[in-house]
Scaffold this motif. Structure first.
Motif, mmCIF file in Angstrom:
data_model
loop_
_atom_site.group_PDB
_atom_site.id
_atom_site.type_symbol
_atom_site.label_atom_id
_atom_site.label_comp_id
_atom_site.label_asym_id
_atom_site.label_seq_id
_atom_site.Cartn_x
_atom_site.Cartn_y
_atom_site.Cartn_z
ATOM 1 N N PHE A 192 0.805 -1.228 0.000
ATOM 2 C CA PHE A 192 0.000 0.000 0.000
ATOM 3 C C PHE A 192 0.833 1.271 0.000
ATOM 4 C CE2 PHE A 192 -3.053 -3.119 1.774
ATOM 5 C CZ PHE A 192 -3.968 -3.047 0.731
ATOM 6 N N HIS A 193 2.036 1.215 0.611
ATOM 7 C CA HIS A 193 2.825 2.433 0.663
ATOM 8 C C HIS A 193 4.161 2.318 -0.063
ATOM 9 C CE1 HIS A 193 0.304 2.509 4.423
ATOM 10 N NE2 HIS A 193 -0.086 3.604 3.795
ATOM 11 N N GLY A 194 4.442 1.127 -0.612
ATOM 12 C CA GLY A 194 5.745 0.942 -1.242
ATOM 13 C C GLY A 194 6.874 1.132 -0.245
ATOM 14 N N ASP A 195 6.621 0.775 1.007
ATOM 15 C CA ASP A 195 7.577 1.038 2.076
ATOM 16 C C ASP A 195 8.085 -0.293 2.631
ATOM 17 O OD1 ASP A 195 9.009 1.839 4.227
ATOM 18 O OD2 ASP A 195 7.354 2.797 5.288
ATOM 19 N N PHE A 196 9.399 -0.508 2.505
ATOM 20 C CA PHE A 196 9.963 -1.763 2.995
ATOM 21 C C PHE A 196 10.280 -1.711 4.493
ATOM 22 C CE2 PHE A 196 10.834 -2.294 -1.549
ATOM 23 C CZ PHE A 196 10.423 -3.592 -1.728
ATOM 24 N N GLY A 197 10.008 -0.587 5.121
ATOM 25 C CA GLY A 197 10.245 -0.480 6.559
ATOM 26 C C GLY A 197 11.665 -0.053 6.866
ATOM 27 N N PRO A 198 11.996 0.066 8.169
ATOM 28 C CA PRO A 198 13.343 0.490 8.550
ATOM 29 C C PRO A 198 14.332 -0.651 8.400
ATOM 30 C CG PRO A 198 12.047 0.046 10.497
ATOM 31 C CD PRO A 198 11.141 -0.187 9.324
ATOM 32 N N SER A 199 15.576 -0.315 8.134
ATOM 33 C CA SER A 199 16.618 -1.342 8.132
ATOM 34 C C SER A 199 16.828 -1.808 9.560
ATOM 35 C CB SER A 199 17.914 -0.754 7.577
ATOM 36 O OG SER A 199 19.021 -1.461 8.065
ATOM 37 N N MET A 200 16.929 -3.107 9.757
ATOM 38 C CA MET A 200 17.069 -3.606 11.111
ATOM 39 C C MET A 200 18.470 -3.383 11.670
ATOM 40 S SD MET A 200 14.848 -7.062 11.210
ATOM 41 C CE MET A 200 13.067 -6.978 11.111
ATOM 42 N N GLN A 201 19.425 -3.147 10.777
ATOM 43 C CA GLN A 201 20.796 -2.953 11.242
ATOM 44 C C GLN A 201 21.125 -1.472 11.351
ATOM 45 O OE1 GLN A 201 22.993 -5.923 11.493
ATOM 46 N NE2 GLN A 201 24.014 -4.503 12.857
ATOM 47 N N TYR A 202 20.667 -0.678 10.404
ATOM 48 C CA TYR A 202 20.936 0.754 10.417
ATOM 49 C C TYR A 202 19.620 1.458 10.710
ATOM 50 C CZ TYR A 202 25.136 -0.769 7.994
ATOM 51 O OH TYR A 202 26.290 -1.417 7.661
ATOM 52 N N ALA A 203 19.307 1.582 12.005
ATOM 53 C CA ALA A 203 17.972 2.013 12.399
ATOM 54 C C ALA A 203 17.615 3.395 11.874
ATOM 55 C CB ALA A 203 17.865 1.986 13.917
ATOM 56 N N GLU A 204 18.628 4.236 11.592
ATOM 57 C CA GLU A 204 18.345 5.588 11.121
ATOM 58 C C GLU A 204 17.852 5.611 9.688
ATOM 59 O OE1 GLU A 204 20.682 5.151 13.354
ATOM 60 O OE2 GLU A 204 21.192 7.024 14.363
ATOM 61 N N TRP A 205 18.052 4.523 8.968
ATOM 62 C CA TRP A 205 17.760 4.530 7.540
ATOM 63 C C TRP A 205 16.654 3.535 7.251
ATOM 64 C CZ3 TRP A 205 20.500 8.138 4.844
ATOM 65 C CH2 TRP A 205 21.589 8.682 5.505
ATOM 66 N N SER A 206 15.697 3.968 6.450
ATOM 67 C CA SER A 206 14.695 3.018 6.012
ATOM 68 C C SER A 206 15.276 2.289 4.810
ATOM 69 C CB SER A 206 13.405 3.738 5.637
ATOM 70 O OG SER A 206 13.591 4.458 4.449
ATOM 71 N N VAL A 207 14.729 1.110 4.528
ATOM 72 C CA VAL A 207 15.201 0.360 3.368
ATOM 73 C C VAL A 207 15.015 1.204 2.103
ATOM 74 C CG1 VAL A 207 14.808 -1.701 1.989
ATOM 75 C CG2 VAL A 207 14.772 -1.843 4.467
ATOM 76 N N ASN A 208 13.906 1.950 2.067
ATOM 77 C CA ASN A 208 13.673 2.815 0.899
ATOM 78 C C ASN A 208 14.765 3.869 0.754
ATOM 79 O OD1 ASN A 208 11.341 1.345 1.094
ATOM 80 N ND2 ASN A 208 10.033 3.026 0.416
ATOM 81 N N ASP A 209 15.186 4.454 1.882
ATOM 82 C CA ASP A 209 16.281 5.437 1.836
ATOM 83 C C ASP A 209 17.520 4.811 1.216
ATOM 84 O OD1 ASP A 209 14.953 7.458 3.155
ATOM 85 O OD2 ASP A 209 15.614 6.814 5.143
ATOM 86 N N ILE A 210 17.827 3.602 1.701
ATOM 87 C CA ILE A 210 19.044 2.930 1.253
ATOM 88 C C ILE A 210 18.950 2.633 -0.242
ATOM 89 C CG2 ILE A 210 20.415 0.825 1.488
ATOM 90 C CD1 ILE A 210 19.676 0.830 4.454
ATOM 91 N N LEU A 211 17.808 2.109 -0.661
ATOM 92 C CA LEU A 211 17.635 1.800 -2.080
ATOM 93 C C LEU A 211 17.714 3.075 -2.908
ATOM 94 C CD1 LEU A 211 14.719 -0.809 -1.927
ATOM 95 C CD2 LEU A 211 17.156 -1.250 -2.142
ATOM 96 N N LYS A 212 17.089 4.137 -2.398
ATOM 97 C CA LYS A 212 17.062 5.388 -3.148
ATOM 98 C C LYS A 212 18.455 5.971 -3.314
ATOM 99 C CE LYS A 212 12.996 7.237 -1.721
ATOM 100 N NZ LYS A 212 12.371 8.163 -0.771
ATOM 101 N N SER A 213 19.306 5.831 -2.300
ATOM 102 C CA SER A 213 20.643 6.414 -2.423
ATOM 103 C C SER A 213 21.581 5.485 -3.191
ATOM 104 C CB SER A 213 21.210 6.741 -1.040
ATOM 105 O OG SER A 213 21.802 5.606 -0.459
#
Lengths: 309, 565
Positions: free
Chosen positions: A72-93
């Motif tokens: 529904f949101h295209g959101d993979f949630g937060p990275s479990m190892q790098y709590a400051e970054w969401s999986v989407n952030d990581i993929l986007k960068s």
């Protein structure tokens, strides 16, 4: 064509959903926990607080929360190892970097590969054929961590022609691009050579030459188009692989691309990030395979993509 | 022909687009740059536990106390002074009024109370350091119980915890026991303050319990801190950039205007960047080039003792994980193993970074005044005798194998050498089990192993940072070693306000570890830095801790050695 496209696209969600579930299964049964680092153990309270925060107390809790968010949101949630970054952030960068580098490598690889393969086929058995074949064989055999490290040590470390790794300008792209392009270039050269030899000795080529067409026109126009088909089918998976980054090349040149996350996320048991990277890779693979099928139709009008089978 | 050109042309157009999409403008080189071998895991001071995370935390925040950059002695930070009660249990901190947050708010006692309370309500890896504070551990447990079952469990009262805001600039902390190193703890990130107001947009409240959790993204650039630097940029796995904070109270002593941490994971890349002068400091010299540099006598290579040791953790419980009797439960067997191999060839031929062979758990010279007697050294004759006494006759220790993490080739080679020596010296055949590191960690937690390589690096300058690990109820006690006398010595030490008497108790406890060897000492950790002579303010203390506040590059210094920067 439109019906074919629509049908293929309609299959995507189902295939992706199956891949998601299978990946989740393996991620979940793998021993080891994403929480807790190094030599220090998390005490029970801290571990439970984290599991609660990441919806990872049980497989049911995980599946209840994350797939819904993805759909529904295209959101993979937060990275479990790098709590400051969401999986989407990581993929986007990371993804744009890998795509840029991968395209560069693929362009060099395809152009040079086809060129070498064609020339080798034309001068079959000659000096060029032998040398290019040997070079190509070496290109396939030497692992990329060796070529990458060599390129870095020689051209960046000793000669200072290029920066020592990093990302930001075109110059940063050249050495890793070359390192990344060697393997596809070698494969493409071999593929082109083999199918070119086939095509050159076929009847229509002789007819074309007999009609008085020049040798280069026949080779570059008539032969190459037919010889290109096997290369095209190789390009689909190769593009998906190259564009989503290479662990080794990215590590050696410290390029913050996606390739490293495939390996690191698994080592860290970063469940959300593993799922994110696998889904991106799957989407690339599906898309490029589709593009290859369309490309077939463009290169060879005889191919009917709507045909069954 | 034209149609064939479409493909490469399309590729090129895509390429240009992708480049524009991913590129970022290059910035001017920072005043001081250094390599980090991995990116920061978290900048949430409540959750962090990694060295590179702490290194930046000291830049962005400041505790009640801080560390002197060269001596690492605690010096006043946000607190300008502190009244300590006679029994060393009550600390009343007076906060300096000129201390402000980067958003202009004054730093108050409330900010400390907020961060410390959060540490108990959303616990992290270092929460246990807060247990010295009166009522902290019971509060944490009651609160976690309440979160699990809010209907039937009462919400605990935070007033029961010995943390009291007297006024905006007075913070009173009551401990359950005297803690001689409490000022050191006050300078440690798990005790840093947080600015609640700026975190509010990231807060998520549970409707039932009212429990607040914060989205980790509050620590991105723009995070409100009270330290010498502010974070201006954080590119994931690429770099973190810091700029001198204009609002920091002690800004006159901040030596560099900008600092950049460059993330380089590849060992070759780390070294080449240093050699090219792109970075000023390599805090971890890669093991691939270290021995080479030692052989070259490079003057910019700084080798110095570290704050911990490597050892073999031995399962000491009577039964193995599968229920079989454990041959290692017999102290004599462990002692025989400890005496059954020579450490010298290992540090000389395998690790090769100037490590010193260890016979004790705690390195002998890291705590001034703390006596560490030598433990067992290589003695195959005595080892064989001990094995015979323990009734080991065959060439096997039934059920015992050596767990090795596959991620580190140096570690695998070390283990290979030990196992070969055991075979040659004691006639013992021990299998090696090569295993991925996360699984190895899990098996150590579950006590599902017999022998494994492990290490421990202390956190604060007191021997208890080592001895506490082997309390029988410690989560970090992987060995399953239980000794009532040891526990009682630690308990007595914890209650002891006299520093000398306390050390005597801890010395005795530490000696027990070295004699009963639930852990077999291997070698002491070394730190390796590479930096040129014009870099100022980096201390070579075993604790491997750098206060970047005082670090700078003196460009007037003529370089005589090392690199061409």
């Amino acid at each position: 064509m439109a019906r074919f496209l629509a049908w293929r696209l309609a299959q995507f969600p189902l295939i992706l959903a199956i891949i998601y579930l299978i990946t989740f299964f393996f991620v979940w049964v793998a021993p080891g926990s994403p929480f807790g680092q190094g030599e220090r153990q998390l005490n029970k309270d801290a571990r439970e607080a984290l599991e609660q925060k990441f919806h990872a107390r049980s497989a049911a809790q995980f599946l209840e929360y994350y797939p819904k968010e993805v759909i529904f949101h295209g959101d993979f949630g937060p990275s479990m190892q790098y709590a400051e970054w969401s999986v989407n952030d990581i993929l986007k960068s990371a993804l744009p970097i890998s795509v840029a580098l991968g395209l560069f490598a693929l362009t060099i690889g395809t152009l040079l590969g086809v060129l070498i393969g064609t020339l080798a086929a034309v001068y079959r058995g000659g000096l060029f054929d032998w040398t290019s074949l040997s070079i190509v064989l070496i290109g396939i055999s030497i692992p990329s961590f060796v070529t990458a490290a060599l390129l870095l040590s020689i051209f960046a470390g000793a000669l200072h022609w290029f920066p020592i790794g990093g990302w930001g300008s075109i110059r940063d792209m050249i050495l890793p691009g070359i390192a990344l392009s060697l393997a596809p270039m070698a494969y493409i050269a071999r593929l082109t050579r083999v199918s070119m030899i086939d095509v050159i000795s076929s009847d229509f080529v002789r007819t074309a030459r007999a009609k008085g067409l020049s040798r280069s026109i026949v080779i570059w126009k008539h032969c190459l188009r037919n010889a290109f088909l096997p290369v095209l089918s190789y390009l689909g998976p190769a593009a998906a692989g190259t564009l989503t980054g290479s662990f080794v090349v990215e590590k050696v040149f410290s390029i913050p691309g996606l390739g490293q996350h495939f390996v690191n996320s698994i080592q860290n048991r970063d469940r959300t990030l593993i799922l994110g990277t696998v889904m991106v890779y799957s989407l690339f693979l599906l898309t490029f395979n589709l593009l290859v099928d369309i490309g077939y139709a463009l290169v060879d009008p005889r191919v009917d993509v709507t045909a069954k089978g | 022909m034209l149609r064939l050109l479409v493909i490469p042309l399309a590729l090129l157009i895509l390429l240009a687009g992708a480049m524009a999409w991913s590129g970022s403008a290059a910035e001017k080189r920072a005043d001081f740059t250094f390599v980090s071998i991995r990116d920061v895991y978290t900048l949430d001071t409540n959750q962090m536990s990694y060295l590179q995370d702490f290194r930046l935390a000291y830049c962005i925040w400041e505790g009640l106390y801080s560390y002197d950059g060269m001596t690492l002695k605690p010096i006043p930070g946000v607190a300008s002074s502190c009244d300590v009660s006679a029994d060393k249990r009550v600390f009343t901190f007076h906060l300096r009024p000129e201390a402000v947050w980067s958003n202009g708010d004054p730093v108050t006692a409330h900010d400390f109370a907020f961060a410390w309370r959060r540490m108990l309500e959303s616990p992290g890896e270092y929460t246990y350091l807060h247990y010295y504070i009166k009522g902290a551990e019971p509060y944490l447990q009651a609160y976690q119980a309440y979160l699990k079952d809010p209907q039937h469990t009462p919400k605990p009262d935070f007033k029961t915890v010995g943390e009291q805001v007297i006024d905006d600039h007075t913070f009173k902390v009551t401990l359950s026991d005297p803690v001689t190193f409490f000022f050191d703890l006050m300078a440690f990130p798990p005790f840093f303050p947080l600015n609640q107001k700026s975190m509010e947009p990231f807060a998520k409240r549970d409707p039932v319990t009212g429990n607040v959790t914060y989205d980790g993204r509050f620590t991105r650039p723009g995070v409100v801190g009270n330290g010498p630097f502010i974070m201006t940029k954080w590119d994931f796995k690429r770099r973190v950039r810091l700029a001198k904070s204009p609002s920091y109270w002690d800004r006159a002593n901040v030596k560099s205007n900008s600092i950049e941490m460059v993330v380089v994971e590849d060992p070759l890349g780390q070294f080449l960047r240093y050699e090219a002068g792109e970075v000023d400091w390599l805090p971890n010299v890669p093991s691939d080039v270290g021995p080479e540099l030692i052989a070259q006598h490079r003057e910019d290579l700084r080798l110095f003792g570290g704050f911990g040791s490597y050892f073999l953790s031995c399962m000491s419980q009577p039964k193995l994980h599968n229920g079989q009797p454990n041959p290692l439960a017999d102290m004599r067997v462990r002692q025989a193993l400890a005496m059954g191999f020579d450490r010298e060839p290992i540090v000389k031929n395998v690790t090769r970074m100037g490590e010193k062979p260890a016979s004790t758990y705690i390195p002998p010279d890291i705590f001034p005044g703390f006596k560490v007697e030598p433990g067992f050294t290589f003695d195959p004759v005595r080892a064989k005798k001990l094995l015979a006494e323990a009734g080991i006759t065959g060439n096997r220790l039934p059920g015992v194998s050596f767990l090795v993490r596959s991620s580190s080739p140096v570690e695998a080679n070390t283990v290979q050498s030990i196992v070969n020596q055991w075979k040659a010296n004691l006639g013992l055949d021990i299998d090696i089990e090569l295993i991925e590191s996360k699984i190895a960690r899990q098996r150590l937690n579950d006590k599902d192993y017999e022998i494994a390589i492990a290490d421990w690096i202390g956190d604060y300058p007191d021997p208890s940072t080592f001895t506490d690990k082997y309390r029988s109820n410690s989560v970090n006690n992987d060995s399953g070693w239980v000794n009532q006398e040891y526990d009682s010595l630690l308990d007595q030490a914890q209650k002891e306000a006299d520093a000398q008497k306390r050390y005597a108790l801890l010395e005795k406890a530490n000696r027990m570890l070295d004699v009963e060897v639930p852990i077999i000492p291997l070698y002491y950790i070394t730190n390796q830095y590479l930096f040129r002579d014009n870099v100022r303010g980096i201390n070579l203390s075993p604790r491997n801790m750098t206060m970047l506040k005082g670090v700078w590059v003196d460009h007037d210094e003529k370089l005589v050695s090392g690199g061409n920067g």
